[in-house]
Every structure is written in structure tokens, then in C-alpha cells.
Design a protein around this motif. Sequence first.
Motif, short mmCIF file in Angstrom:
data_model
loop_
_atom_site.label_atom_id
_atom_site.label_comp_id
_atom_site.label_asym_id
_atom_site.label_seq_id
_atom_site.Cartn_x
_atom_site.Cartn_y
_atom_site.Cartn_z
N THR A 7 49.82 10.80 14.48
CA THR A 7 49.84 9.67 13.55
C THR A 7 50.05 9.69 12.51
O THR A 7 49.37 8.96 11.84
N THR A 8 49.04 10.98 11.87
CA THR A 8 49.27 11.10 10.46
C THR A 8 49.21 12.57 9.97
O THR A 8 49.77 13.70 10.32
N ASN A 9 49.39 12.37 8.63
CA ASN A 9 49.40 13.44 7.62
C ASN A 9 49.44 15.85 8.09
O ASN A 9 49.94 16.33 8.68
N ALA A 10 47.99 15.42 8.13
CA ALA A 10 47.24 16.59 9.21
C ALA A 10 47.16 16.64 10.20
O ALA A 10 47.74 17.66 10.49
N GLU A 11 47.82 15.71 10.75
CA GLU A 11 48.41 16.09 12.19
C GLU A 11 49.30 16.73 12.19
O GLU A 11 49.71 17.73 13.18
N LEU A 12 50.61 16.12 12.33
CA LEU A 12 51.72 16.62 11.53
C LEU A 12 51.68 18.07 10.72
O LEU A 12 53.11 19.13 11.65
N ARG A 13 50.91 18.78 10.07
CA ARG A 13 51.34 20.15 9.18
C ARG A 13 50.71 20.47 10.25
O ARG A 13 50.47 21.87 10.64
N ALA A 15 50.50 20.46 13.85
CA ALA A 15 51.87 21.10 15.24
C ALA A 15 52.54 21.63 14.25
O ALA A 15 53.37 22.74 15.26
N VAL A 16 53.44 21.50 13.09
CA VAL A 16 54.47 22.47 12.68
C VAL A 16 54.03 23.99 12.11
O VAL A 16 54.57 24.87 12.35
N VAL A 17 52.34 24.09 11.94
CA VAL A 17 52.07 25.58 11.33
C VAL A 17 51.88 25.97 13.35
O VAL A 17 52.25 26.74 13.56
N ALA A 18 51.22 25.45 14.07
CA ALA A 18 51.57 25.89 15.51
C ALA A 18 52.54 26.30 16.22
O ALA A 18 52.93 26.69 17.53
N THR A 19 54.09 25.47 15.60
CA THR A 19 55.16 26.43 16.06
C THR A 19 55.17 27.45 15.63
O THR A 19 56.32 28.13 16.12
N ASN A 20 54.73 27.70 14.67
CA ASN A 20 54.72 29.87 14.33
C ASN A 20 56.47 29.29 14.04
O ASN A 20 56.90 30.93 14.07
N VAL A 40 54.21 17.78 3.54
CA VAL A 40 54.16 18.28 4.93
C VAL A 40 54.94 20.07 5.55
O VAL A 40 54.47 20.45 6.64
N LEU A 41 56.50 19.22 5.50
CA LEU A 41 57.00 20.88 5.38
C LEU A 41 57.08 21.65 4.33
O LEU A 41 58.34 22.47 4.35
N SER A 42 56.17 21.44 3.25
CA SER A 42 56.50 22.33 2.11
C SER A 42 56.54 23.78 1.85
O SER A 42 55.13 24.52 2.83
N GLY A 43 57.56 24.48 1.34
CA GLY A 43 57.26 26.21 1.27
C GLY A 43 56.22 26.70 0.50
O GLY A 43 56.30 27.60 1.03
N THR A 44 55.45 25.28 -0.06
CA THR A 44 54.56 26.48 -0.07
C THR A 44 53.35 25.66 0.01
O THR A 44 52.36 26.24 -0.74
N SER A 45 52.98 24.68 0.19
CA SER A 45 51.58 24.61 0.97
C SER A 45 51.75 24.63 1.91
O SER A 45 50.47 24.23 2.64
N LEU A 50 57.84 28.05 6.64
CA LEU A 50 58.87 27.13 5.55
C LEU A 50 59.48 27.62 4.58
O LEU A 50 60.93 26.48 4.87
N ARG A 51 59.64 28.92 4.21
CA ARG A 51 60.43 28.20 3.32
C ARG A 51 62.19 29.31 3.54
O ARG A 51 63.25 28.67 2.81
N THR A 52 62.00 29.78 4.82
CA THR A 52 63.20 29.73 5.15
C THR A 52 63.78 28.68 6.30
O THR A 52 64.75 28.77 7.62
#
Length: 122
Positions: A7-13, A15-20, A40-45, A50-52
Motif C-alpha cells: 500500500t505504500t512506496n516503501a512497502e513496494l520497494r 517487496a521488490v528488493v525481497a524478490t532478488n 520504486v523500480l529505479s536502477g539508480t536507487s 534492477l538495471r537489467t
Amino acid sequence: MKHPAVTTNAELRAAVVATNGQTEQIGTWDVSLIEDFNNVLSGTSGPTWLRTWNPDLSGWDVAKGKDFHNMLGSAHSFDQDLSEWNLSQATRLDGMFHNTDMDDATHCPAPHPGFPADCSAW
């Protein structure tokens, strides 16, 4: 198995990181309550993978989203079809596809008044 709602930007970030970098389930995630998709899906942050990364996000309901600034910035390989996304509530789209393979309007969300049809300029 469907991923629980984020439900939030922080939760989505998080969750994305947790996917590895695994993408099998991300397209089914419930992101319908998120208003801020900034970076949220930035390859720089985020993690360098995430870049690939090139997940299918076409099923995401982003209709409540307002801020998409740099959402996919520097996600160099991203080129998925987002043409069905509803961005009618968006107030910030600048840099959404900055430094990605989105080099034409064929994959972009449908424009609405005040935003260009060619997303390569966003």
C-alpha cells in the motif's frame, strides 16, 4: 499464490528488493492503493540488478498513482507494454522512463491531457 497488497512506496520497494530479481509473481501484486511510485523500480536507487530487470507489470492497477517520477529510471532493459495503465490521476511523470529501452510510444501508458503521447520524452 497472489502476493499480499502493498500500500505504500516503501512497502513496494521492500517487496521488490525481497524478490532478488525474480519476476514470476510481481505482475500479480496488488498495488492498487499506492499513490507514490517515485523511484520504486529505479536502477539508480535500488539494487544494481534492477538495471537489467524486465518484469511484466501490465497487470498492475496504478489508477490511484499520482507520482511516477523516475519510477523506472535507469532500469536499462525495461521495455514491457504498459499501454493499458490508467494514469488519469498522475501529476508527475517526468523521468518515468529515463535511461531505459523505452525509445518509442508503443509500450507507453495512454496519455491524458497535459502529458505527451511519446513517453521517450518523459
